[in-house]
Design an enzyme around this catalytic site. Structure first.
Site, PDB file in Angstrom:
ATOM      1  N   HIS A 211     -59.354  30.454   4.919  1.00  0.00           N
ATOM      2  CA  HIS A 211     -59.612  30.009   6.296  1.00  0.00           C
ATOM      3  C   HIS A 211     -59.903  28.510   6.384  1.00  0.00           C
ATOM      4  O   HIS A 211     -60.102  27.985   7.477  1.00  0.00           O
ATOM      5  CB  HIS A 211     -60.787  30.779   6.893  1.00  0.00           C
ATOM      6  CG  HIS A 211     -60.554  32.249   7.003  1.00  0.00           C
ATOM      7  ND1 HIS A 211     -59.451  32.781   7.639  1.00  0.00           N
ATOM      8  CD2 HIS A 211     -61.262  33.322   6.543  1.00  0.00           C
ATOM      9  CE1 HIS A 211     -59.501  34.108   7.571  1.00  0.00           C
ATOM     10  NE2 HIS A 211     -60.581  34.456   6.901  1.00  0.00           N
TER      11      HIS A 211
HETATM   12 ZN   LIG Z   1     -60.785  38.498   4.618  1.00  0.00          ZN
END
Ligand SMILES: [Zn+2]
Length: 360
Positions: free
Chosen positions: A174
């Site tokens: 992320h």
């Molecule tokens: Zn994840």
């Protein structure tokens, strides 16, 4: 299959070799590919500094902050190796190396605990002095980030001849150059891809295979326009991060409904992975092997069994090996306390069925 081990500690040392020595600190860049790795190394990357610990605050997060250590102990109990000296230990990545991908603004923002608290998803961290946050959370993450890069080098280096390596951490999918999130403070996947493409080892086409339950939006944003990279991402589309812009970078998106089960999951993996190999013909695979696909995971919301995860890893290793494509496996998410057991069982299974050959 019994793995015969020899480790970095047993070799003669030269200036270039010391750059990857697990026991010697180094100020050299972890991004450079200017080293020699001896044969016979078991390419599992880990060091005890991977663990996140800050006065129990890590217990406020569902993430198993000591996942790497738990897996390491289970692999040791399974006789995969004898001691920490038998696995490969990365040095801490330097700020200069981080700046090869990250912006100065982003790295500077980590000097404020309030920003780190958002990334780590532990609100009380805003009250913790930043030097403690650096030491207890960001430093372990910097070791894990360097571990992903080291593991990719081990998988690639012709002198080890293994074609695979596993980092018992990393997979911070992320995080992008200018933004962290979802417990991911550093863009280890972007950094690893950058190292591979500039390694001088002929790597021109990198397949990022992301099987974590969440969409991998960090590296996707960084590598959006890079035609040397093909992203296959299989994720639960109903959960975080639902990043539509990052989705544009995915060449093969396999969107799963909540509570998808083994048979559908594994069939979709087989079909789409074969097509990705055929379409892109990668000469390196970065495998983001999140275990938050497991049934009961509070964040992944998929219903994959431990046996399904073990079969999944087998499929990925088999397909890469059948095509002689080197592969690095990163652990990424996996929030159940039982995740470590499943990962260790999977690695021991890969060894047992001969998918973890070690060059002698
Ligand atoms: Zn994840």
């Amino acid at each position: 299959m019994c793995l015969k081990l020899s480790c970095f500690r047993t070799r003669s040392s030269s200036a270039s070799e010391d750059k990857l020595s697990p026991n010697l600190p180094s100020s050299s860049s972890v991004l450079k590919f200017d080293h020699t790795i001896h044969t016979g190394v078991l390419p599992i990357v880990y060091r005890s500094e991977y663990g996140v610990k800050f006065c129990g605050l890590q217990k406020l997060h569902p993430f198993d902050a000591a996942k790497g250590e738990h897996i390491y102990k289970l692999l040791k109990a399974g006789n995969l190796f004898i001691s920490e000296d038998d696995v490969c230990k990365p040095d801490e990545i330097s700020t200069d190396d981080l700046l090869e991908v990250h912006t100065k603004r982003y790295i500077g923002s980590l000097k404020w605990s309030v920003n780190v608290a958002k990334i780590a998803e532990i609100p009380p961290l805003i009250f913790v002095p930043n030097y403690i946050v650096q030491r207890s959370y960001l430093r372990p993450m910097r070791y894990q980030t360097a571990g992903s890069i080291l593991a990719a080098k081990l998988a690639l280096d012709s002198s080890t001849g293994t074609g695979w390596a596993i980092n018992l951490g990393g997979g911070f999918h992320h995080c992008s150059a200018d933004r962290g999130g979802g417990f991911c403070p550093y863009a280890d996947i972007t950094l690893t891809v950058k190292m591979l493409l500039s390694s001088g080892k002929g790597i021109e086409r990198v397949l990022i295979l992301d099987l974590d339950a969440h969409q991998g939006n960090g590296y996707a944003r960084d590598l959006m326009d890079d035609t040397s990279v093909f992203i296959m991402d299989m994720y639960n589309y109903r959960i975080y991060p639902k990043d539509q812009e990052a989705k544009l970078a995915i060449r093969r998106a396999v969107e799963l409904k909540p509570h998808t089960q083994d048979s559908e999951y594994l069939q979709k993996l087989r079909t789409n992975l074969v097509r990705s190999f055929e379409e892109f013909k990668p000469n390196f695979v970065v495998y983001n092997a999140g275990t938050d696909v497991l049934k009961g995971d509070p964040l992944g919301i998929l219903d994959i069994t431990p046996a399904g995860v073990i079969e999944r890893d087998e499929i990925v290793f088999q397909m890469a090996q059948a095509r002689h494509v080197p592969l690095v496996m990163l652990l990424s998410g996996g929030y159940l306390r039982s995740s470590a057991r499943v990962i260790a069982d999977s690695i021991l299974n890969l060894n047992r069925i001969g998918l973890m050959p070690v060059h002698q």
